[in-house]
Scaffold this motif. Sequence first.
Motif, PDB file in Angstrom:
ATOM      1  N   CYS A 613       0.970  -1.282  -0.007  1.00 51.01           N
ATOM      2  CA  CYS A 613      -0.081   0.125   0.125  1.00 51.01           C
ATOM      3  C   CYS A 613       0.871   1.235  -0.064  1.00 51.01           C
ATOM      4  O   CYS A 613       1.620   1.428   0.958  1.00 51.01           O
ATOM      5  N   GLN A 614       0.807   2.102  -0.914  1.00 53.88           N
ATOM      6  CA  GLN A 614       1.670   3.255  -1.021  1.00 53.88           C
ATOM      7  C   GLN A 614       0.620   4.334  -0.293  1.00 53.88           C
ATOM      8  O   GLN A 614       0.114   5.070  -1.190  1.00 53.88           O
ATOM      9  N   GLY A 615       1.008   4.291   0.721  1.00 51.80           N
ATOM     10  CA  GLY A 615      -0.054   5.239   1.602  1.00 51.80           C
ATOM     11  C   GLY A 615      -0.002   4.609   3.125  1.00 51.80           C
ATOM     12  O   GLY A 615       1.137   4.233   3.586  1.00 51.80           O
ATOM     13  N   THR A 616      -1.289   4.316   3.716  1.00 56.88           N
ATOM     14  CA  THR A 616      -1.175   4.131   5.177  1.00 56.88           C
ATOM     15  C   THR A 616      -2.129   2.997   5.083  1.00 56.88           C
ATOM     16  O   THR A 616      -3.207   3.188   4.603  1.00 56.88           O
ATOM     17  N   CYS A 630      -6.299  -0.152   2.816  1.00 59.62           N
ATOM     18  CA  CYS A 630      -5.339   0.648   2.254  1.00 59.62           C
ATOM     19  C   CYS A 630      -5.930   2.365   1.853  1.00 59.62           C
ATOM     20  O   CYS A 630      -6.670   2.285   1.095  1.00 59.62           O
ATOM     21  N   ASN A 631      -5.157   3.277   2.600  1.00 61.22           N
ATOM     22  CA  ASN A 631      -5.636   4.384   2.323  1.00 61.22           C
ATOM     23  C   ASN A 631      -4.313   5.069   1.612  1.00 61.22           C
ATOM     24  O   ASN A 631      -3.409   5.706   2.066  1.00 61.22           O
ATOM     25  N   GLY A 632      -4.626   5.103   0.403  1.00 59.49           N
ATOM     26  CA  GLY A 632      -3.380   5.482  -0.482  1.00 59.49           C
ATOM     27  C   GLY A 632      -3.351   7.028  -0.409  1.00 59.49           C
ATOM     28  O   GLY A 632      -3.921   7.830  -0.422  1.00 59.49           O
ATOM     29  N   THR A 633      -1.947   7.152  -0.664  1.00 58.26           N
ATOM     30  CA  THR A 633      -1.481   8.678  -0.755  1.00 58.26           C
ATOM     31  C   THR A 633      -2.252   9.221  -2.075  1.00 58.26           C
ATOM     32  O   THR A 633      -2.514   8.888  -2.945  1.00 58.26           O
ATOM     33  N   ALA A 634      -2.633  10.525  -1.990  1.00 60.88           N
ATOM     34  CA  ALA A 634      -3.385  11.139  -2.904  1.00 60.88           C
ATOM     35  C   ALA A 634      -2.673  11.916  -4.108  1.00 60.88           C
ATOM     36  O   ALA A 634      -2.078  12.994  -3.882  1.00 60.88           O
ATOM     37  N   ALA A 635      -2.238  10.756  -4.846  1.00 63.12           N
ATOM     38  CA  ALA A 635      -1.234  10.974  -6.075  1.00 63.12           C
ATOM     39  C   ALA A 635      -1.545   9.898  -7.029  1.00 63.12           C
ATOM     40  O   ALA A 635      -1.831   8.942  -6.810  1.00 63.12           O
ATOM     41  N   ALA A 638       0.095   6.232  -6.992  1.00 64.47           N
ATOM     42  CA  ALA A 638       0.437   5.810  -5.586  1.00 64.47           C
ATOM     43  C   ALA A 638      -0.600   4.500  -5.469  1.00 64.47           C
ATOM     44  O   ALA A 638      -1.647   4.733  -5.255  1.00 64.47           O
ATOM     45  N   GLY A 717      -5.814  10.313  -6.414  1.00 60.24           N
ATOM     46  CA  GLY A 717      -5.458   8.753  -5.942  1.00 60.24           C
ATOM     47  C   GLY A 717      -6.380   7.780  -5.968  1.00 60.24           C
ATOM     48  O   GLY A 717      -7.321   7.982  -6.609  1.00 60.24           O
TER      49      GLY A 717
END
Length: 731
Positions: A613-616, A630-635, A638, A717
């Motif tokens: 997960c590219q985020g948290t 998975c709360n992905g990075t806003a990008a 990601a 994202g």
Amino acid sequence: MRQRSRVVSKFWKLAAAALLSVALAAPLSASTAAAETSAPQRQATELQDQGAAAGPVVDRGLESLVSDYQTRTPTKYTADSWKPFAKALTAAAEVAGDTSATTSDVADAKTALMTAAADLKAADEGTFQTITNNTFWNDTSGNPIYSQGGGVFKFGDTYYWYGVHYTGAELYRANATRKYDGNVSFVSIPVYSSKDLVNWKFENRVATRSTGVGSGANLSGAGWVGRLGVSYNENTGKYVLAVQMWHTGRGGHGVLLLQGDSPTDTFDYGYFQTQITNSPTTGTGDQTVFADDNGKDYLIFSNREGRSRGFVAKFRESDSLRIEPAVQIRSGAGREGNAMFKLDGKYYHAASDLHGWNTSVNYVNESTSSNVQGSYSSEYVLAGTEMDYSHVTQTGFFVTVKGTKQNTVIYAGDRWADFAWNGIGYNQWVPITKTGARPQFHSVSQWQFNATTGEWRVGPANNYILNPDIQADRVIVSSVRGWRNLGGSVTNVNGGVNGSRFALQVSNSGGVEQRVESVPAGTYALALHTRGSAGQVVITGADGSQRTLAIPSSSGWTKRELTGIALPGGAATVTVRASGSGGVTVDQLSLVKTSADAPSGQRYEAETAPAVCQGTIDSNQAGYSGAGFCNGTAAAGAYAQFTVTPATAGTATVAVRFANGFSSGARPANLIVNGSTVGTVSFESTGAWTTWTTKTVTVPLNAGSNTIRLDPTTAAGLPNVDYLDVGAAAG
């Protein structure tokens, strides 16, 4: 008061008890005394109350609690939580068998046992149990649950549900096709117990018509008994029930305080308080009991006449047999069904419109400080209660469940209105979550709840149409709640299917529509009952696809169905139209998902390695599976990536479970399998971050290890991603 630790020497406890006896023997001050008696009478009453408490220790509760808790099995709990519980249970058993034990000894043992039991942690993750609304509920013996205007309270490791049994509930259950105007004759106050908040065992009638209420009177002479809650007092070891009572033989309106030695004891008279200081009227308008995290209990109520003010008043800490001076927290329009819950450190006071026990939206005032008796915001409407007037209920009470994975607030709504299919006897429970800065009401007809973890999910038989039985409006209207007029003539009419009170009628080529904000992708069935002239029902999916059900004319009620409706995840619209000038009448509409939520095969959680997960990995939005999402990075780029391992090569069906509370539209992503882009996926808005749905795609997979990557193409994202379900590959 809730169970709180007290580390006090026996000497000081006895000294405190002596001082308390002296204090109780003196007359009350004017600020706390009941207004219906003279000073000499009050003093006599106080001495009588104090004398009952100061006699030989006769406690029916500790022994029964010990007996109950001795049935617990250590293998069902974690070792760390079992050890202090076992120690408290042994100590309580010794006190229960000690004939020389003092009142303080018994109270301390009881409090320590209940505290340790409340801290027990299950060794497993529990199971999901189904809550089905719009039905009459039965207890575990198959008998009717009669519990109106009460509350659910957790004492130790068990939930106890108290409410009032009225004769009208029996009549209504036997024949729900007619009115029972004002039939609220008191029968009893039953108590039920449960570990999962779904399966309820009848325990006892804690009060009946023969229960004494002081001065030689009993509950059979009361003109009204209702709206109640229970407080545990650690100083006395008593469970104190506070209930509204109107009794001409006891001075009129007031709060009756009964007490028992255990949650299921037969309760005895404690006190009758007609006046709460700072309230402009005797008695209360509506009331509930709120138990705060710090162990203090409060009465939440409005003034009796006009009900334009809301109050929070603390139970007296020494014995819970008085309601202390109230603090006003709201004013304005008249409100009833006053209740309170706490979520994310804020207090929320909720109430309904004041219009004769009928349904309405919920009005909320939220605290602006950390003090339950502090300042509150101006009133606003609880989101999610608008379309069907709070699932066709009035505010009843709230239950907060502190699970191992999340905390969930349960809204318990009452149906009191005196008309068919909306009357006394129904209890409707739905989950409340936090969406952004404010709480969100989820109007579901069926849902599943895990009392161990605190997780919930929509049930497989949930009806996604709101106000489907046209019962939310209490009078004839030209704009039916939850349905938008599309021209022609629209009204609700008396006489629904199966003897219900109302139905929906459209005529003169008119129509109505309802936008269902979010449905999960799948196959659905649409059903309704119709009579009168011809018409049609159209269901439109989020992708614009439509299915139409033609309604032929009929003189009597006829059930119509349309099955095999494929809907993508997202919003859906149901439209009802009349074919000409004649009126088509419809009732009991339903839109129910008939396909399974996910393909059979293997589930891969976003929080479990080797997923990336590219985020948290978060767990702050209710309804997810496993330990988080998975709360992905806003990008753009990601991504969330899963490693899946089918046994055979071929084309597999993959279900992506997600939530997109982004109100501005979909969040698209490339679907990349083993490094190659095989398509794109559009994750439409689900309306809220706590509303989860499933997007199904097909992908080519190799036998063995494969990577499936969701690669967002915009700066917004990905949505929150819960898991992948991967079906068996077909060659």
